[in-house]
Design a protein around this motif. Structure first.
Motif, PDB file in Angstrom:
ATOM      1  N   UNK A 117     -20.742  -7.409  -0.231  1.00 42.19           N
ATOM      2  CA  UNK A 117     -19.282  -7.319  -0.285  1.00 42.19           C
ATOM      3  C   UNK A 117     -18.791  -5.955  -0.784  1.00 42.19           C
ATOM      4  N   UNK A 118     -19.691  -5.148  -1.334  1.00 38.46           N
ATOM      5  CA  UNK A 118     -19.305  -3.838  -1.847  1.00 38.46           C
ATOM      6  C   UNK A 118     -19.218  -2.820  -0.715  1.00 38.46           C
ATOM      7  N   UNK A 119     -18.408  -1.809  -0.898  1.00 36.74           N
ATOM      8  CA  UNK A 119     -18.257  -0.750   0.098  1.00 36.74           C
ATOM      9  C   UNK A 119     -19.317   0.318  -0.150  1.00 36.74           C
ATOM     10  N   UNK A 120     -20.574  -0.064   0.029  1.00 33.08           N
ATOM     11  CA  UNK A 120     -21.670   0.867  -0.197  1.00 33.08           C
ATOM     12  C   UNK A 120     -21.853   1.741   1.032  1.00 33.08           C
ATOM     13  N   UNK A 121     -22.322   2.979   0.832  1.00 35.19           N
ATOM     14  CA  UNK A 121     -22.367   3.918   1.955  1.00 35.19           C
ATOM     15  C   UNK A 121     -23.390   3.553   3.012  1.00 35.19           C
TER      16      UNK A 121
END
Length: 175
Positions: free
Chosen positions: A160-164
């Motif tokens: 759910x995180x906006x990881x690259x």
């Protein structure tokens, strides 16, 4: 030793590190803005299951005396403590005296100095009390926070995180 394997591994890790560092800078800036906006000084970082894995703590800028007008400062020192002025090709206040005065003014929280004999407090021109470092914050993982984050990553719990992601390079236009 397989030089080619090491080369591609290093290149891949460098590419990943650059992508992660770019995203980290963005998130860190946004976090700092949120801490300032909300006035929060501390926030816990929790995994989706509620497990605390780190604490984010705000550090405020500390004010300190800094010379902002060297000429005005030099003129003041010439009048008030001429033995702390040295003249060479350049006339300047002795660095040790500058350090001592700035420390005294930092402790006082004002660009003033009290005469040791008379007790008279005098403004020191060319010096201001300013924040010497920008606002920042730190991330301190819990004892097992890094291991728990790594496990959550491996288990897909951080999707759910906006990881690259490593984006494809933009296509070059034909000339």
């Amino acid at each position: 030793m397989d030089l080619q394997a090491l080369a591609i591994e290093e290149a891949a890790l460098k590419t990943l590190a650059d992508a992660v560092n770019d995203r980290l800078k963005e998130v860190k800036q946004t976090m700092q803005e949120a801490l300032v906006e909300t006035g929060a000084s501390r926030v816990d970082a929790n995994l989706p299951d509620g497990t605390k894995v780190a604490t984010i703590s705000r550090s405020d800028a500390k004010p300190a005396a800094v010379v902002t007008n060297p000429e005005a400062f030099l003129d003041w020192v010439r009048k008030n403590s001429p033995h702390n002025v040295s003249t060479r090709l350049v006339t300047e206040v002795r660095p040790a005296y500058t350090t001592a005065l700035l420390a005294e003014m930092t402790a006082a929280g004002a660009a003033v100095v009290a005469d040791k004999e008379t007790g008279v407090v005098e403004d020191v021109p060319g010096v201001e009390i300013r924040a010497t470092r920008s606002l920042t914050h730190s991330v301190r993982p819990t004892k097992d926070g890094r291991d728990r984050i790594a496990a959550a990553w491996r288990d897909g719990e951080l999707g759910h995180l906006n990881l690259p992601q490593i984006a494809a390079a933009p296509a070059k236009e034909a000339s």
